[in-house]
Design an enzyme around this catalytic site. Structure first.
Site: not given
Ligand SMILES: O=C([O-])C(=O)C[C@H](O)[C@@H](O)C(=O)[O-]
Ligand SMILES: [Mg+2]
Length: 429
Positions: A226, A298
């Site tokens: 990432d 999230d």
């Protein structure tokens, strides 16, 4: 049973954080978090946790006032209350979020990031009042444990000399051997079986070498990389070609939906994001263009646990996978993530968690990973207990700070070591 909220306590804290590197810079030695306590008329207290930077506190205070006198089970009303809280334009215009790692900043996203902490606290209180776990309030768990991945970071051995900080025992990890060693230790301590490397720190060839070293050390284990949008489309495709066969997915290789769509169109390697799909408004373009194959939710910035379930339903409708993103957080948020993750049927990837990097917590008992998994708590509410003796010194640290650490700023933290450091222009490579 009286579910009326009689008090809301907000406790901003600073939590020790190791010198973890990302494309923006490095983590500060202490990072701000906000602990939210919602107290009901019959004396039940529910706890929640969210970002603690000043812009979140500015919204949390008026929301706390408005919540007093309402009921902890009025969760839809909570979102409406948050909409009444004005967001100062200077907080959002031209701003990116914490360290620039979570997509664009909007007034709504700011509100949602605050609402989520309150929602979790209300659910915890409600669960305690009813004698039910939070997952039951969300419709019930579909699994008994939730899998997490080892979150690997390039890191320095310590924060820059002269900077007050807690020492950690992880050592430096600045090359493939260091990353493999870190992965081994995380696995030994917590039993993780999949690995995510935070990239965008070194030129892609070095990060490719680290992924290859991980694949050699842990054959067959799921791996992810990432770089937080640090690469051009061409670089993303080159990386995908070189190590795509080793990756479960590539996370935010390029910045924004148009660039991600271009990458996705030219590779079979699945793309995940916590940067270009961070709000419901961003879903349509990204999904219709096939820009992402996995959304990393999230609950903090999607607006809570129930919003996360809604996101999962939308993803399911479009055949897009869902998993969970993580930022520096404590055990309250890990418990919240675990409860909601337990209720999402199509969760096919191990969730991210920073928790192993946090040596401090505000719970009486830390949550523990066994075989890389957290057992879903079945006790009332979140199933965790706030420890005031642990909370107090972390709040004291926040009170004593001169304001420099109260806003997370990874680029500023990097400037302490490299005075000329500027947030890199994107694409960086
Ligand atoms: O894209 C991601 O997964 C993150 O932004 C996770 C964390 O925020 C991480 O990058 C960090 O804190 O350095
Ligand atoms: Mg990410």
């Amino acid at each position: 049973m009286n579910l009326t909220v009689t008090d809301v306590r907000l406790t901003p804290i600073l939590v020790a954080d190791p010198p973890l590197l990302n494309t923006q810079g490095v983590h500060q030695p202490y990072t701000p978090r906000l602990i939210i306590e919602v107290v009901t008329a019959d004396g039940t207290t529910g706890v929640g946790e969210t970002y603690g930077d000043t812009k979140y506190l500015e919204l949390a205070r008026p929301l706390a006032e408005r919540l007093t006198g309402r009921r902890v089970d009025d969760l839809n009303g909570l979102s409406a209350l948050a909409d009444e809280v004005a967001v100062d334009d200077s907080r959002v215009s031209g701003q990116v979020d914490v360290g620039g790692l979570r997509g664009v900043q909007t007034a709504d996203k700011l509100r949602l990031s605050v609402v989520s902490g309150f929602e979790v606290a209300c659910l915890d209180a409600l669960g305690k009042c009813l004698g039910l776990p939070v997952h039951a309030l969300l419709g019930g768990k579909v699994r008994d444990s939730v899998e997490y991945s080892a979150y690997l970071f390039y890191k320095w051995a310590g924060h820059p000399e002269g900077v007050p900080a807690e020492q950690d025992d992880w050592g430096a990890a600045l090359d493939p051997a260091g990353i493999v060693e870190q992965a081994r230790r995380l696995t030994e301590r917590h039993g993780f079986t999949s690995f995510k490397l935070k990239g965008g720190v070194f030129p892609p060839d070095q990060e490719i070498a680290a992924v290859r070293a991980l694949a050699a050390a842990f054959p067959g284990h799921p791996l992810r990389l990432d770089p937080n949008g640090a690469w051009s489309v061409a670089t993303s495709l080159k990386v995908a070609e070189e190590i795509g066969d080793l990756l479960e997915y590539l996370e935010d290789p390029a910045l924004g939906t148009p660039a991600m769509a271009e990458v996705a169109a030219a590779t079979d390697v699945p793309l995940a994001t916590n940067m270009c799909v961070t709000t419901f408004a961003e879903i349509r373009e990204a999904f219709t263009r096939g820009a992402v194959q996995v959304v990393l939710s999230d609950h903090h910035y999607w607006g809570g646990l129930r919003s996360t379930q809604q996101l999962a339903a939308v993803c399911r409708t479009f055949g897009v996978g869902v998993s969970m993103h993580s930022n520096t957080h404590l055990g309250i948020s890990l418990a919240a993530m675990t409860h909601v993750a337990a209720t999402v049927p199509g969760l096919h990837h191990a969730c991210d968690s920073h928790y192993p990097w946090q040596s401090e917590d505000v719970l009486t008992e830390r949550l523990t990973f066994t075989g890389g998994r957290i057992t879903v708590p079945d006790g009332p509410g979140l199933g965790v207990e706030l420890d005031r003796d642990r909370l107090r010194p972390l709040h004291r640290r926040w009170l004593d700070d001169d304001g420099r650490l109260r806003e997370r700023d990874d680029a500023a933290a990097m400037r302490v070591a490299e005075p000329g450091w500027r947030t890199p222009a994107v694409p960086r490579w």
